[in-house]
Design a protein around this motif. Sequence first.
Motif, PDB file in Angstrom:
ATOM      1  N   ILE A  45      14.532  42.640 -44.158  1.00 52.49           N
ATOM      2  CA  ILE A  45      13.674  41.561 -43.661  1.00 52.49           C
ATOM      3  C   ILE A  45      12.408  41.540 -44.509  1.00 52.49           C
ATOM      4  CG2 ILE A  45      12.259  40.699 -41.764  1.00 52.49           C
ATOM      5  CD1 ILE A  45      14.196  42.026 -39.825  1.00 52.49           C
ATOM      6  N   GLU A  46      12.066  40.363 -45.014  1.00 59.02           N
ATOM      7  CA  GLU A  46      10.793  40.153 -45.700  1.00 59.02           C
ATOM      8  C   GLU A  46       9.999  39.153 -44.875  1.00 59.02           C
ATOM      9  OE1 GLU A  46       9.624  41.764 -48.162  1.00 59.02           O
ATOM     10  OE2 GLU A  46      11.247  42.400 -49.471  1.00 59.02           O
ATOM     11  N   VAL A  47       8.753  39.476 -44.576  1.00 57.41           N
ATOM     12  CA  VAL A  47       7.855  38.572 -43.875  1.00 57.41           C
ATOM     13  C   VAL A  47       7.056  37.825 -44.939  1.00 57.41           C
ATOM     14  CG1 VAL A  47       5.986  38.358 -42.207  1.00 57.41           C
ATOM     15  CG2 VAL A  47       7.733  40.139 -41.906  1.00 57.41           C
ATOM     16  N   LEU A  48       7.242  36.519 -44.983  1.00 63.99           N
ATOM     17  CA  LEU A  48       6.620  35.712 -46.027  1.00 63.99           C
ATOM     18  C   LEU A  48       5.126  35.518 -45.789  1.00 63.99           C
ATOM     19  CD1 LEU A  48       9.282  32.876 -46.406  1.00 63.99           C
ATOM     20  CD2 LEU A  48       9.168  35.060 -47.604  1.00 63.99           C
ATOM     21  N   SER A  49       4.409  35.478 -46.885  1.00 66.21           N
ATOM     22  CA  SER A  49       3.002  35.124 -46.870  1.00 66.21           C
ATOM     23  C   SER A  49       2.790  34.208 -48.064  1.00 66.21           C
ATOM     24  CB  SER A  49       2.121  36.367 -46.966  1.00 66.21           C
ATOM     25  OG  SER A  49       2.241  36.963 -48.240  1.00 66.21           O
ATOM     26  N   PRO A  50       1.719  33.447 -48.097  1.00 65.16           N
ATOM     27  CA  PRO A  50       1.501  32.537 -49.237  1.00 65.16           C
ATOM     28  C   PRO A  50       1.532  33.259 -50.589  1.00 65.16           C
ATOM     29  CG  PRO A  50      -0.015  31.995 -47.472  1.00 65.16           C
ATOM     30  CD  PRO A  50       0.685  33.264 -47.062  1.00 65.16           C
ATOM     31  N   SER A  51       1.076  34.501 -50.628  1.00 65.39           N
ATOM     32  CA  SER A  51       1.032  35.215 -51.911  1.00 65.39           C
ATOM     33  C   SER A  51       2.383  35.800 -52.336  1.00 65.39           C
ATOM     34  CB  SER A  51      -0.004  36.335 -51.854  1.00 65.39           C
ATOM     35  OG  SER A  51       0.356  37.293 -50.886  1.00 65.39           O
ATOM     36  N   THR A  52       3.341  35.941 -51.405  1.00 60.77           N
ATOM     37  CA  THR A  52       4.643  36.541 -51.754  1.00 60.77           C
ATOM     38  C   THR A  52       5.831  35.610 -51.570  1.00 60.77           C
ATOM     39  OG1 THR A  52       5.034  37.432 -49.531  1.00 60.77           O
ATOM     40  CG2 THR A  52       3.818  38.837 -51.086  1.00 60.77           C
ATOM     41  N   GLU A  53       5.603  34.425 -51.048  1.00 60.10           N
ATOM     42  CA  GLU A  53       6.713  33.537 -50.674  1.00 60.10           C
ATOM     43  C   GLU A  53       7.665  33.245 -51.834  1.00 60.10           C
ATOM     44  OE1 GLU A  53       7.572  29.369 -48.312  1.00 60.10           O
ATOM     45  OE2 GLU A  53       5.514  29.919 -48.790  1.00 60.10           O
ATOM     46  N   LYS A  54       7.142  32.861 -52.984  1.00 55.83           N
ATOM     47  CA  LYS A  54       8.019  32.526 -54.112  1.00 55.83           C
ATOM     48  C   LYS A  54       8.795  33.735 -54.593  1.00 55.83           C
ATOM     49  CE  LYS A  54       5.610  28.490 -55.794  1.00 55.83           C
ATOM     50  NZ  LYS A  54       4.901  27.841 -56.885  1.00 55.83           N
ATOM     51  N   LYS A  55       8.141  34.879 -54.667  1.00 56.93           N
ATOM     52  CA  LYS A  55       8.818  36.103 -55.113  1.00 56.93           C
ATOM     53  C   LYS A  55       9.929  36.484 -54.136  1.00 56.93           C
ATOM     54  CE  LYS A  55       7.954  40.857 -56.518  1.00 56.93           C
ATOM     55  NZ  LYS A  55       6.955  41.910 -56.662  1.00 56.93           N
ATOM     56  N   ASP A  56       9.648  36.424 -52.829  1.00 55.03           N
ATOM     57  CA  ASP A  56      10.645  36.785 -51.824  1.00 55.03           C
ATOM     58  C   ASP A  56      11.800  35.789 -51.797  1.00 55.03           C
ATOM     59  OD1 ASP A  56       9.132  38.983 -51.088  1.00 55.03           O
ATOM     60  OD2 ASP A  56       8.197  37.978 -49.388  1.00 55.03           O
ATOM     61  N   VAL A  59      13.003  35.622 -56.557  1.00 56.75           N
ATOM     62  CA  VAL A  59      13.289  36.858 -57.300  1.00 56.75           C
ATOM     63  C   VAL A  59      14.017  37.879 -56.433  1.00 56.75           C
ATOM     64  CG1 VAL A  59      12.238  38.788 -58.554  1.00 56.75           C
ATOM     65  CG2 VAL A  59      11.309  36.481 -58.822  1.00 56.75           C
ATOM     66  N   LYS A  60      13.432  38.200 -55.287  1.00 56.73           N
ATOM     67  CA  LYS A  60      14.051  39.214 -54.434  1.00 56.73           C
ATOM     68  C   LYS A  60      15.381  38.739 -53.861  1.00 56.73           C
ATOM     69  CE  LYS A  60      10.126  42.048 -53.028  1.00 56.73           C
ATOM     70  NZ  LYS A  60       9.366  42.543 -51.854  1.00 56.73           N
ATOM     71  N   PHE A  61      15.484  37.461 -53.546  1.00 54.92           N
ATOM     72  CA  PHE A  61      16.748  36.918 -53.045  1.00 54.92           C
ATOM     73  C   PHE A  61      17.892  37.266 -53.991  1.00 54.92           C
ATOM     74  CE2 PHE A  61      19.955  33.622 -53.353  1.00 54.92           C
ATOM     75  CZ  PHE A  61      20.391  33.506 -52.054  1.00 54.92           C
ATOM     76  N   HIS A  62      17.716  36.987 -55.275  1.00 56.05           N
ATOM     77  CA  HIS A  62      18.773  37.244 -56.251  1.00 56.05           C
ATOM     78  C   HIS A  62      18.992  38.740 -56.475  1.00 56.05           C
ATOM     79  CE1 HIS A  62      19.573  33.096 -57.189  1.00 56.05           C
ATOM     80  NE2 HIS A  62      18.269  32.876 -57.267  1.00 56.05           N
ATOM     81  N   LYS A  63      17.928  39.517 -56.497  1.00 53.63           N
ATOM     82  CA  LYS A  63      18.067  40.965 -56.656  1.00 53.63           C
ATOM     83  C   LYS A  63      18.850  41.565 -55.494  1.00 53.63           C
ATOM     84  CE  LYS A  63      13.990  41.888 -59.481  1.00 53.63           C
ATOM     85  NZ  LYS A  63      14.653  42.376 -60.660  1.00 53.63           N
ATOM     86  N   TYR A  64      18.537  41.149 -54.282  1.00 53.72           N
ATOM     87  CA  TYR A  64      19.228  41.671 -53.109  1.00 53.72           C
ATOM     88  C   TYR A  64      20.700  41.259 -53.106  1.00 53.72           C
ATOM     89  CZ  TYR A  64      14.578  42.755 -51.172  1.00 53.72           C
ATOM     90  OH  TYR A  64      13.315  43.241 -50.945  1.00 53.72           O
ATOM     91  N   ALA A  65      20.971  40.028 -53.419  1.00 58.32           N
ATOM     92  CA  ALA A  65      22.362  39.560 -53.455  1.00 58.32           C
ATOM     93  C   ALA A  65      23.162  40.313 -54.511  1.00 58.32           C
ATOM     94  CB  ALA A  65      22.409  38.060 -53.726  1.00 58.32           C
ATOM     95  N   ASP A  66      22.597  40.458 -55.703  1.00 64.31           N
ATOM     96  CA  ASP A  66      23.289  41.143 -56.800  1.00 64.31           C
ATOM     97  C   ASP A  66      23.494  42.628 -56.533  1.00 64.31           C
ATOM     98  OD1 ASP A  66      23.368  38.714 -58.129  1.00 64.31           O
ATOM     99  OD2 ASP A  66      21.691  39.194 -59.476  1.00 64.31           O
ATOM    100  N   ALA A  67      22.578  43.243 -55.793  1.00 65.29           N
ATOM    101  CA  ALA A  67      22.642  44.689 -55.550  1.00 65.29           C
ATOM    102  C   ALA A  67      23.608  45.072 -54.432  1.00 65.29           C
ATOM    103  CB  ALA A  67      21.253  45.225 -55.223  1.00 65.29           C
ATOM    104  N   GLY A  68      24.004  44.090 -53.601  1.00 65.64           N
ATOM    105  CA  GLY A  68      24.960  44.385 -52.534  1.00 65.64           C
ATOM    106  C   GLY A  68      24.364  44.479 -51.141  1.00 65.64           C
ATOM    107  N   VAL A  69      23.147  43.950 -50.943  1.00 67.63           N
ATOM    108  CA  VAL A  69      22.576  43.878 -49.601  1.00 67.63           C
ATOM    109  C   VAL A  69      23.487  42.975 -48.767  1.00 67.63           C
ATOM    110  CG1 VAL A  69      20.608  43.059 -48.243  1.00 67.63           C
ATOM    111  CG2 VAL A  69      20.227  44.282 -50.398  1.00 67.63           C
ATOM    112  N   ARG A  70      23.822  43.387 -47.569  1.00 70.87           N
ATOM    113  CA  ARG A  70      24.744  42.591 -46.742  1.00 70.87           C
ATOM    114  C   ARG A  70      24.072  41.401 -46.075  1.00 70.87           C
ATOM    115  NH1 ARG A  70      28.218  47.169 -43.548  1.00 70.87           N
ATOM    116  NH2 ARG A  70      28.868  48.319 -45.391  1.00 70.87           N
ATOM    117  N   GLU A  71      22.818  41.605 -45.602  1.00 69.47           N
ATOM    118  CA  GLU A  71      22.125  40.535 -44.897  1.00 69.47           C
ATOM    119  C   GLU A  71      20.636  40.578 -45.228  1.00 69.47           C
ATOM    120  OE1 GLU A  71      21.813  38.948 -40.287  1.00 69.47           O
ATOM    121  OE2 GLU A  71      23.616  39.992 -40.971  1.00 69.47           O
TER     122      GLU A  71
END
Length: 88
Positions: A45-56, A59-71
Amino acid sequence: IPMMAPTDVCLDRDDKTMVQPDLLVLCNREQIDSRRLEGAPDFIIEVLSPSTEKKDALVKFHKYADAGVREYWMVDPGKKRVIVYRFQ
């Protein structure tokens, strides 16, 4: 095992992709190292904030998907919504 930030997670087990999710759940205790987690957690779970929203959201969306995070959940308190991704 539920955990919260700051918890270092080495997604690719190669010291190149290190993240600190806001919250995570790990089902395999063997991934726990004395300094960090090795490999993808099962749930993040990532809690979005204006300073991290784009990264979460990008960038992190693709990293998590590629690494095998289930949800992966992105919680946006400003818009009062939760976006849920279930990866195969």
